[in-house]
Design an enzyme around this catalytic site. Structure first.
Site, mmCIF file in Angstrom:
data_model
loop_
_atom_site.group_PDB
_atom_site.id
_atom_site.type_symbol
_atom_site.label_atom_id
_atom_site.label_comp_id
_atom_site.label_asym_id
_atom_site.label_seq_id
_atom_site.Cartn_x
_atom_site.Cartn_y
_atom_site.Cartn_z
ATOM 1 N N HIS A 676 -42.406 19.640 -8.733
ATOM 2 C CA HIS A 676 -43.147 18.837 -9.710
ATOM 3 C C HIS A 676 -43.158 17.351 -9.345
ATOM 4 C CE1 HIS A 676 -39.095 18.156 -11.620
ATOM 5 N NE2 HIS A 676 -39.644 16.969 -11.816
ATOM 6 N N ASP A 726 -39.918 25.822 -9.141
ATOM 7 C CA ASP A 726 -40.002 24.362 -9.006
ATOM 8 C C ASP A 726 -39.123 23.913 -7.839
ATOM 9 O OD1 ASP A 726 -40.540 21.724 -9.437
ATOM 10 O OD2 ASP A 726 -39.284 21.528 -11.237
ATOM 11 N N SER A 825 -35.049 13.933 -11.240
ATOM 12 C CA SER A 825 -35.789 15.144 -10.885
ATOM 13 C C SER A 825 -35.715 15.363 -9.382
ATOM 14 C CB SER A 825 -37.253 15.013 -11.309
ATOM 15 O OG SER A 825 -37.365 14.997 -12.713
#
EC number: 3.4.21.-
Length: 875
Positions: A676, A726, A825
């Site tokens: 992502h 992901d 992230s």
């Protein structure tokens, strides 16, 4: 002496020295000799009515005068001048100024300012120092001898009497050692006790300080003696804790009655810095500020050999004793030879240490000395007239400043001569000196204290020279005197240094700079902080190699006050104190601007490359992991503690090179991150760069390297509208296995085994990154320990969004919320394997908010994708 008093004195060990027993009986502890006052207006002086004692009090008897003050000889009664001289006896006065304020027969002394007419008619110039003094302590203003004071009798007449300096002396009795026991006080010739009512640690600390048994006292209570012969002198003692003597504390005179619980006051003394530091005392000096250094070790007191003993060692001793001002070392048993063992030798302090225990030295008991080499110190307090040189490269040169009424001020150069310079340098402990140009040193902003100073050259102290009154001048700071002094054989100078320490570095040679001022550790603001400032810090700490400055809380934010700002070192100063141009505590900074240094900086960088054969031997190794620090609920990490942590950054054409995502180094050329991370800016390699070896995002570092991206591989099952699959791989630019250079700060993480279940095989898990800390995005790499949770927690919270290709982790307790956040992230969730290697078990993926209760973080399960990773990277 009555039989009861004789028995009491015998029990207490206070029987007077028997010169002749008849004389002892006739000359008891309270003298009974009286004389009539002389006629005339000059003596006695009558007190105002409001100062007179009540008439119901019987007139106090005068003492027998063994030698009255010279200035009063002409004013004494004729009978006393021609009378006999009674037996002389010691009065127990140590050198210095006593705190006694009663005569030896118990009459309270008058304040010296309360008898101005008498003092004004007294010719000796030495009495001028007492005119206007508000205290009533016994003094000897007319020369060496027994101190005395004025007192008023019941008829309002002023008379005088000698004082017994033993009054108010204290001792501890009945304890297991000399540091504890029942408090006994000497008064009216007899030792007595103190009632324990309202007795607390502040009172106990004063007792310990008075006995030179450390600055910390713990209040205790002991039963009164069953004999009932020991008198009780005081009750309800109310000390602040900083008094020099118990006589200075507020207290009630014992009026008989019952003491609560029939308990006497007692104390236990200890050194205020704690048991890690040896107990120190000064013995044989003229005051509590000087003496032979003795240490208490292994149950006994001993001395220190003076081999290599210097003012830096004295500075540490004085600091450890809580004595500020001028620290000077003394050699060759200057304060007399000790009698116990020689405890230490070859002490080599830098002057920064808080305790002699922290200084390089011999082992306890190792020495080649005799007591003729016993070391001593003097810790002269800052008093009016102390001088220093400020603003120069060291304490030997600079702007001449004088201490007066708690403030440093300058000296005007009107009429300044070489003789003035000579006297000033001599007071500072130097043999020679010369006047220097004021342009070499920064102008002062404080007061100008002195002007028109004129010395003959024979003075030993600067204030002995003729001069104007304090603060009287017609000058500006452009006329401040500046001098340079040359060393002599005896260095006796004011030490302006204060302790410096480095915190939160990889080792003792680096860290956030903290200084100890006014009893508290604090930081330095990085405004104008340069390598020259760092060089002075490192020199003060004893490091001789290259020094590098670090700014913007590189080693984490401090918590105490910010003591110093705008440090301006040339790089040649002896200590940080020589560089401070701004008032202590004055700044416009936050702890995000805390300054740091790296000492003995050589910038060595490993250049070894990786290959498939060697990768398994270096993956997952943490070469620097002895300390831990903030993701949400986390702490700053140790620099180099997570060598596989890298960051995915936008190139400047798409922003300011800012952090986009975290990532994990798997080999020299491959990086693992989240898919992502590429949703917003696409998967064009031109948009991104990868930074390895980073710790502080705004400070370039020796192991830091920014590498371009050659290829981005997103898992084929990933969908932007989903959180499943992901995961992504990034190929760095460079030849095969020669992209990122491995070093202690740059190493790859290990991969888990395929389908490995980390909840069963892994422990000690951490998340790392530069993301949101709950206040702002962090500049320094953060870490947080995090537990792996059974998948049911996330299945219940996130329902169908949570799949078998995900891990659930986080702390669910209200007071221990730990979670990864925006900016983290793609970063790693690392767990330690058996054998001390670390594997990347998770990739930070998603969650509901940051550190939200009952909302653990969700991580891509790396073990589910090991075959895909190996097929892409060929690892």
């Amino acid at each position: 002496m009555t039989l009861a008093r004789f028995v009491l004195a015998l029990v207490l060990g206070a029987l007077p020295e028997v010169v002749g027993f008849d004389s002892v009986l006739n000359d008891s502890l309270h003298h009974r000799h009286r004389h009539s006052p002389p006629p005339g207006p000059q003596y006695p002086y009558y007190l105002p009515t409001h100062q007179r004692p009540p008439r119901t009090r019987p007139p106090p008897p005068l003492p027998r005068f063994s030698r009255p003050p010279r200035a009063l000889l002409a004013q004494r009664p004729h009978a006393l001048q021609a009378g006999h001289t009674p037996r002389r006896h010691p009065w127990g006065c140590p050198p210095g100024e006593p705190w006694v304020s009663v005569t030896d027969f118990g009459a309270p002394c008058l304040r010296w300012a309360e008898v101005p007419p008498f003092l004004e008619r007294s010719p000796p110039a030495s009495w001028a120092q007492l005119r206007g003094q508000r205290h009533n302590f016994c003094r000897s203003p007319d020369g060496p001898g027994r101190p005395w004071c004025f007192y008023g009798d019941a008829r309002g007449k002023v008379d005088w009497g000698y004082c017994d300096c033993r009054h108010g002396s204290v001792r501890l009795r009945g304890g297991k050692n000399e540091f504890e026991g029942t408090v006994e006080v000497y008064a009216s010739g007899v030792w007595g006790t103190v009632c324990s009512s309202h007795w607390d640690d502040s009172d106990a600390s004063v007792i310990c300080h008075q006995l030179q048994l450390g600055g910390k006292g713990i209040a205790k209570q002991t039963p009164f003696s069953g004999l009932g012969l020991i008198p009780i002198y005081w009750s309800n003692v109310r000390c602040r804790g900083d008094e020099e003597n118990i006589l200075l504390c507020e207290k009630d005179i014992w009026q008989x009655g019952v003491c609560p619980q029939k308990m006497a006051a007692a104390v236990t003394c200890s050194f205020s810095h704690g048991p890690a530091f040896p107990i120190i005392r000064l013995v044989g000096g003229n005051s509590v500020h000087e003496g032979r250094v003795e240490l208490y070790h292994a149950g006994q007191w001993g001395t220190v050999c003076d081999d290599q003993w210097d003012d830096a060692d004295a500075e540490v001793i004085c600091r450890q004793l809580g004595l500020s001002g001028i620290a000077k070392a003394w050699h060759q048993a200057y304060f007399g030879e000790g009698s116990g063992p020689v405890m230490l030798d070859e002490v080599r302090c830098t002057g920064n240490e808080l305790s002699i225990e922290q200084c390089p030295k011999s082992s306890w008991g190792e020495h080649n000395c005799g007591h003729k080499e016993d070391a001593g110190v003097s810790c002269t307090p800052l008093t009016d007239g102390v001088i220093r040189l400020a603003g120069g490269k060291g304490s030997h040169e600079g702007r001449l400043e004088v201490y007066y009424r708690g403030q440093w001020g300058t000296v005007c150069d009107d009429g300044w001569t070489e003789l003035n310079t000579y006297v000033a340098c001599r007071q500072l402990g130097f043999k020679y000196g010369k006047q220097a140009s004021a342009n070499h040193f920064e102008e002062s902003t404080g007061p100008i204290w002195l002007d028109d100073v004129s010395c003959s050259g024979k003075e030993t102290r600067f204030l002995q020279c003729s001069r104007r009154q304090w603060g009287r001048h017609d000058c500006s700071h452009r006329e401040d005197v500046s001098i340079a002094c040359y060393p002599g054989s005896e260095g006796h100078r004011l030490s302006l240094g204060f302790p410096v320490r480095l915190m939160d570095g990889e080792n003792k040679k680096e860290g956030r700079v903290e200084v100890f001022i006014n009893g508290q550790w604090g930081t330095i603001c990085d405004d104008g902080w340069t390598d020259k400032d760092a060089a002075v810090i490192c020199r003060q700490l004893g490091y001789k190699g290259p020094a590098r400055a670090r700014t913007m809380a590189y080693f984490g934010e401090g918590k105490g006050p910010i003591h110093v700002d705008n440090v301006k070192c040339t790089g040649n100063e002896r200590s940080l104190a020589d560089c401070i141009k701004q008032d202590i505590g004055r700044h416009n900074c936050r702890h995000s601007e805390d300054a740091g240094v790296i000492c003995d900086y050589f910038g060595k960088k490993a250049s070894g490359n990786s290959n498939k054969e060697s990768l398994s031997s270096v993956c997952g190794l943490r070469l620097l992991h002895r300390r831990q620090k903030r993701i949400i609920g986390g702490k700053n990490s140790l620099r180099g503690g997570w060598p596989w942590q890298v960051s995915l950054r936008l190139k400047s054409s798409h922003g300011d090179g800012r952090l986009l995502c975290g990532a994990t180094l798997l080999s020299s050329c491959w990086v693992l991150t989240a898919a992502h991370c590429f949703k917003r800016y696409g998967n064009s390699t031109r948009n991104y760069a990868v930074r390895v070896g980073d710790y502080h995002t705004l400070v370039p570092e020796e192991f830091e390297e920014e590498i371009g991206v050659q290829q981005i591989v997103i898992h084929r099952e990933y969908r932007p509208d989903s959180s499943d699959y992901d995961i992504a791989l990034v190929r760095l630019q460079g030849p095969e296995e020669q992209c990122a250079r491995f070093s202690s700060h740059v190493l790859p993480a290990c991969l888990p085994f395929w389908r490995e279940r980390p909840q069963k095989t892994a422990s000690n898990c951490y998340i790392t990154g530069w993301g949101d800390t709950g206040r702002a995005y962090s500049r320094t790499l953060q870490q947080a320990a995090i537990p792996l949770l059974p998948k049911r927690f996330c299945e219940e919270r996130y329902k169908g969004r949570f799949t078998g290709r995900m891990l659930c982790a986080g702390n669910l307790h209200e007071h221990k919320r730990v979670d990864s956040c925006q900016g983290d992230s793609g970063g790693p969730l690392m767990c330690e394997r058996p054998g001390e290697s670390w594997a990347v078990y998770g990739v930070t993926s998603w969650g509901y908010g940051c550190g939200v209760k009952d909302s653990p973080g969700v991580y891509t399960k790396v073990s589910a994708f090991v075959p895909w990773i190996k097929s892409v990277t060929k690892l």
